[in-house]
Design a protein around this motif. Sequence first.
Motif, PDB file in Angstrom:
ATOM      1  N   SER A   1       0.843  -1.187   0.000  1.00 23.51           N
ATOM      2  CA  SER A   1       0.000   0.000   0.000  1.00 23.51           C
ATOM      3  C   SER A   1       0.881   1.241   0.000  1.00 23.51           C
ATOM      4  O   SER A   1       1.615   1.498   0.956  1.00 23.51           O
TER       5      SER A   1
ATOM      6  N   SER B   1      -0.130   4.282   0.164  1.00 25.83           N
ATOM      7  CA  SER B   1      -0.606   5.222   1.173  1.00 25.83           C
ATOM      8  C   SER B   1      -0.107   4.835   2.570  1.00 25.83           C
ATOM      9  O   SER B   1       0.278   5.706   3.349  1.00 25.83           O
TER      10      SER B   1
ATOM     11  N   ASP C   1       3.595   5.686   2.710  1.00 27.40           N
ATOM     12  CA  ASP C   1       3.737   7.142   2.855  1.00 27.40           C
ATOM     13  C   ASP C   1       3.402   7.572   4.283  1.00 27.40           C
ATOM     14  O   ASP C   1       4.082   8.429   4.853  1.00 27.40           O
TER      15      ASP C   1
END
Length: 120
Positions: free
Chosen positions: A88, A90, A93
Amino acid sequence: MQITLNRKDNSTVALISSEGIVINNVNDALDLMANVRYQECDKMILRKEQITDDFFELKTGFAGEILQKYTNYQMRVAIVGEFTGYNSKSLNDFIYECNQGNKILFKSTEDEALAALHQS
């Protein structure tokens, strides 16, 4: 669940030990924080296996809700584990951004987590 305190100079970190999941929902997270605070501690280390998998699915909002509460109540947390298995962007991050600060940390080892939490 067991809470063990690790002390270095004027810093104390609560190490959470458990064979199973400790945080299944927001109330579990708040109860855990209260238990750690009762030990007169404002830093803790959790293993990623002690947190429900929903935490790592950012679209659920679960991680944000818990980490916001911990930040509001000035509880510093390090989550220890291997996070490269998550595909993932996201989440990767999110982990990167958390590690740029000093309130919520994601570390590979308990030693790294202890060093970071005792540092400040």
